[in-house]
Design an enzyme around this catalytic site. Structure first.
Site, PDB file in Angstrom:
ATOM      1  CG  HIS A 147      20.486 -35.246 -10.081  1.00  0.00           C
ATOM      2  ND1 HIS A 147      20.961 -36.523  -9.917  1.00  0.00           N
ATOM      3  CD2 HIS A 147      21.579 -34.465 -10.312  1.00  0.00           C
ATOM      4  CE1 HIS A 147      22.284 -36.532 -10.012  1.00  0.00           C
ATOM      5  NE2 HIS A 147      22.683 -35.284 -10.267  1.00  0.00           N
ATOM      6  CD  GLU A 163      16.193 -11.176 -11.319  1.00  0.00           C
ATOM      7  OE1 GLU A 163      15.898 -11.817 -10.297  1.00  0.00           O
ATOM      8  OE2 GLU A 163      15.632 -10.096 -11.616  1.00  0.00           O
ATOM      9  NE  ARG A 174       4.438   1.827  -0.551  1.00  0.00           N
ATOM     10  CZ  ARG A 174       5.485   1.354   0.094  1.00  0.00           C
ATOM     11  NH1 ARG A 174       6.681   1.454  -0.445  1.00  0.00           N
ATOM     12  NH2 ARG A 174       5.367   0.781   1.268  1.00  0.00           N
ATOM     13  CE  LYS A 191      12.336  -9.342 -12.840  1.00  0.00           C
ATOM     14  NZ  LYS A 191      13.256  -9.267 -11.752  1.00  0.00           N
ATOM     15  CD1 TRP A 219      -0.455  -5.936  -3.556  1.00  0.00           C
ATOM     16  CD2 TRP A 219      -0.297  -6.615  -1.425  1.00  0.00           C
ATOM     17  NE1 TRP A 219      -0.016  -7.244  -3.555  1.00  0.00           N
ATOM     18  CE2 TRP A 219       0.084  -7.686  -2.262  1.00  0.00           C
ATOM     19  CE3 TRP A 219      -0.276  -6.805  -0.052  1.00  0.00           C
ATOM     20  CZ2 TRP A 219       0.487  -8.922  -1.772  1.00  0.00           C
ATOM     21  CZ3 TRP A 219       0.118  -8.041   0.444  1.00  0.00           C
ATOM     22  CH2 TRP A 219       0.495  -9.083  -0.419  1.00  0.00           C
ATOM     23  CB  CYS A 252      -0.938   0.108   1.200  1.00  0.00           C
ATOM     24  SG  CYS A 252      -1.956  -1.321   1.465  1.00  0.00           S
ATOM     25  CD  GLU A 267       8.897 -10.079 -10.811  1.00  0.00           C
ATOM     26  OE1 GLU A 267       8.382  -9.748  -9.744  1.00  0.00           O
ATOM     27  OE2 GLU A 267      10.056  -9.773 -11.122  1.00  0.00           O
ATOM     28  CE  LYS A 294      10.643  -1.542  -7.519  1.00  0.00           C
ATOM     29  NZ  LYS A 294      11.284  -2.477  -8.454  1.00  0.00           N
ATOM     30  CG  ASN A 342       2.214   0.432   4.028  1.00  0.00           C
ATOM     31  OD1 ASN A 342       3.352   0.819   3.879  1.00  0.00           O
ATOM     32  ND2 ASN A 342       1.888  -0.809   3.792  1.00  0.00           N
ATOM     33  N   GLY A 343       0.401  -1.453   6.364  1.00  0.00           N
ATOM     34  CA  GLY A 343       0.963  -2.359   7.365  1.00  0.00           C
ATOM     35  C   GLY A 343      -0.095  -3.343   7.826  1.00  0.00           C
TER      36      GLY A 343
HETATM   37  O1  M6R Z   1      13.273  -4.022  -2.281  1.00  0.00           O
HETATM   38  P1  M6R Z   1      13.872  -5.396  -2.237  1.00  0.00           P
HETATM   39  O2  M6R Z   1      15.055  -5.544  -3.093  1.00  0.00           O
HETATM   40  O3  M6R Z   1      14.161  -5.846  -0.831  1.00  0.00           O
HETATM   41  O4  M6R Z   1      12.738  -6.342  -2.802  1.00  0.00           O
HETATM   42  C1  M6R Z   1      12.864  -7.737  -2.742  1.00  0.00           C
HETATM   43  C2  M6R Z   1      11.828  -8.425  -3.588  1.00  0.00           C
HETATM   44  O5  M6R Z   1      10.544  -8.153  -3.122  1.00  0.00           O
HETATM   45  C3  M6R Z   1      11.914  -7.988  -5.047  1.00  0.00           C
HETATM   46  O6  M6R Z   1      13.172  -8.202  -5.575  1.00  0.00           O
HETATM   47  C4  M6R Z   1      10.873  -8.744  -5.887  1.00  0.00           C
HETATM   48  O7  M6R Z   1      11.210 -10.094  -5.959  1.00  0.00           O
HETATM   49  C5  M6R Z   1      10.755  -8.122  -7.276  1.00  0.00           C
HETATM   50  N1  M6R Z   1       9.379  -8.087  -7.683  1.00  0.00           N
HETATM   51  C6  M6R Z   1      11.499  -8.871  -8.308  1.00  0.00           C
HETATM   52  O8  M6R Z   1      11.332  -8.357  -9.590  1.00  0.00           O
END
Ligand code: M6R
Length: 606
Positions: free
Chosen positions: A502, A479, A28, A483, A75, A2, A486, A601, A101-102
């Protein structure tokens, strides 16, 4: 997650400004949003389910009158995304409005008690806050600031909140505990928001609020105290160098594509970090008896690559542990001889902060790598290295990943020098090679983007992908796979290529796309064997290889070429086509890569 914002102006109406700030915070959370202002002795409120643009089209958020107001983009945690659950939330008298937020951990018990006397409208944990404040004001006739402080003393959990009250139209009250909140200082106006980027169009003077602090914000002054009321605090004020344009799309269709293209610049800035800072971090890590690297998501992949670099270049032992598992994996292991290298682009990820707090409480020294000045992680750390990526808005981390890698590369070379593991000549050569990475990324973007787009379009509707690499390239594979998952919502797995036999190889059937990351390092020969294994079972091979790698070319259905990169730094350049692959598959399938479903994010819940 949020995003929250509060604005108080001396002269003009705040709703268009809150709307603008919310747009910048939308990364967010984007399942519902709302704004509340005070005008002519009442709260004016507009909120609904959906993204901000949709809500604005329907309700015209800018038309709310008033010189003080709060806003929220959500969120969902407690309660489905809906108009009723959207913030701001009000008390029974409709005079107090709150954005939050929280997560309020004890909300059930608070709500059960309050429900005897108050009427709740939503399913959210947040709604207990306005009712608590209402009750305290009613009972003790105190002001909003005191009532909010007393209410927060009853609350357990994480929060950043902003509150307004019709009877006090000249003050915003805000507070934080383990959720981000910054204060912006303007001219005849003051602000607060979940992050700095939301306030960039209005001010670059930022005061940081610490966990456990509460502020009363008027248009011309700010007063900060601890929530327990024991200490008046003089907040640190920073001048921020980021510009508002840095947080806009600049002609690109999405932030993600813009941020992928900003990578050469971000890398250059990061490679120019002052050598004294790199040296300080390197010495602190070198002095550690036990070194743990911890991070989440993409930052965790950078941390894993860091572990390879520390071992390979610096002969330094480290263990990389994903933050959400850190505490359980290190029970009884953390003490004063431990150093934690915590990596987080936002500096606000709850899992990473939790790991850091746990380690700190057990006596560990904390070193952090983050992209956000003044973020919570930096304030918990003994030493912080700031990467220079500029604001990253797209939910998928791209440029912040490669600057984390570049920082770790610089640190590992410095440690190698301190320890005498490599000769100065070798270190200089590797540094020289590292300095070339911005150019390599630039060339790759120029030469390979249209090829990657074509491959993406051809494979966009495959239901599964496998990403394989060996050694440090396993982290690139992880990574690339993250990508794709997500933003394109395609099931994909990443594995060390040697491990595929394996188990994962059982998935392969004719036409199954397997992406291989094959830099010409010590793993090259072995990975050729792994390519042949899946090829023999009908897989389609997409390789990321060094230009002119004829062996790999012969075995691949598609090959994306990267100019020569010093091998331990290959993730920095080899990840770029994988970011583009995910981006073009996502957009081909009609998804918005900047706002992937179910994600946000900055993940500020555990
Ligand atoms: O702000 P941070 O680097 O701590 O965030 C960690 C993860 O939440 C962040 O990398 C997330 O996996 C991204 N959506 C990846 O693209």
């Amino acid at each position: 997650m949020c995003g929250i914002v509060g604005i108080i102006e001396k002269n003009s109406s705040v709703s268009p400004l809150i709307h603008e700030a919310l747009k910048r915070l939308e990364y967010r959370g984007y399942d519902s949003a709302g704004i509340a202002t005070i005008h002519q002795n009442s709260i004016c409120i507009k909120k609904d389910k959906g993204k901000i643009d949709e809500i604005h089209q329907k309700l015209d958020l800018d038309s709310l009158p008033g010189r003080i107001g709060i806003g929220h983009t959500r969120w969902a945690t407690h309660g489905l995304p809906s108009k009723i659950n959207a913030h701001p939330h009000l008390d029974c008298t409709k005079k107090i409005a709150v954005v939050h937020n929280g997560i309020i951990e004890n909300f059930l018990e608070l709500r059960e008690d309050l429900e005897r006397r108050h009427r709740f409208e939503s399913e959210t944990d947040t709604e207990v806050i306005p009712h608590l404040i209402e009750e305290i004001i009613l009972k003790t006739r105190c002001d909003l600031y005191t009532a909010t402080r007393k209410a927060l003393q009853k609350i357990r959990g994480t929060y950043a909140i902003v509150v307004i009250y019709v009877e006090e139209p000249n003050v915003l009250v805000c507070a934080r505990n383990e959720s981000p909140l910054v204060i912006g200082i303007g001219k005849n106006a003051n602000y607060c928001a979940s992050d700095i980027t939301a306030l960039l169009p209005f001010t670059k003077k930022i005061a940081l609020l610490n966990d456990g602090e509460i502020a009363a914000i008027n248009y011309d002054k700010i007063h900060v105290e601890t929530i327990n009321g024991e200490v008046v605090v003089k907040p640190e004020i920073y001048d921020i160098s980021w510009s508002p344009e840095m947080a806009q799309k600049g002609g690109y269709p999405h932030f993600m594509l813009k941020e992928i293209h900003e990578q050469p610049h971000a890398l250059t800035g990061t490679l120019l970090i002052r050598p004294e800072i790199i040296d300080q971090v390197a010495r602190a890590l070198n002095d550690s008896k036990k070194l743990y690297i911890t991070a989440a998501g993409t930052s965790n992949h950078a941390g894993l690559a860091g572990k390879y670099m520390f071992s390979k270049l610096s002969a330094l032992q480290s263990q990389a542990i994903i933050s959400s598992e850190f505490q359980e994996s290190t029970t009884n292991l953390i003490d004063q001889d431990t150093t934690i290298l915590a990596i987080s682009q936002s500096g606000e990820t709850a899992d990473t902060l939790n790991a850091v707090r746990f380690a700190k409480n057990n006596g560990a020294k904390i070193i952090s790598v983050t992209n956000v000045m003044g973020s919570t992680i930096s304030r918990l750390s003994d030493l912080t290295l700031y990467t220079q990526a500029g604001p990253e808005i797209g939910v998928a981390a791209t440029k912040t990943f490669i600057v984390q890698l570049a920082s770790l590369a610089l640190i590992s070379l410095q440690i190698a020098e301190i320890r005498g593991v490599l000769e100065s000549r070798e270190v200089d050569q590797l540094r020289e090679g590292l300095m070339q990475t911005p150019k390599i990324v630039e060339k790759t973007l120029k030469k390979e983007e249209s090829l990657v787009r074509d491959i993406a379009y051809e494979y966009a509707y495959k239901p599964n992908f496998l990403f394989l690499g060996r050694g440090i390239s396993t982290t690139t594979a992880m990574e690339g796979s993250l990508k794709l998952k997500e933003i394109a919502y395609i099931h994909s797995e990443a594995y060390p290529a040697g491990e595929s036999k394996h188990g994962p190889i059982a998935l392969i059937e004719p036409g199954f796309p397997v992406v291989f990351i094959t830099p010409p390092d010590e793993t090259h020969e072995k990975i050729i064997g792994n390519i042949m294994e899946v090829k023999a079972r009908g897989a389609k091979i997409i390789s990321i290889a060094e230009q002119n790698d004829h062996d790999i070319k012969k075995l691949s259905d598609k090959i994306i070429s990267i100019p020569p990169t010093p091998t331990p730094f290959s993730p920095i350049t080899y990840i770029v086509p994988l970011q583009l692959l995910a981006y073009y598959i996502a957009t081909k399938r009609g998804f918005d890569p900047d706002k992937p479903r179910n994600l946000a994010k900055s993940v500020t819940v555990l």
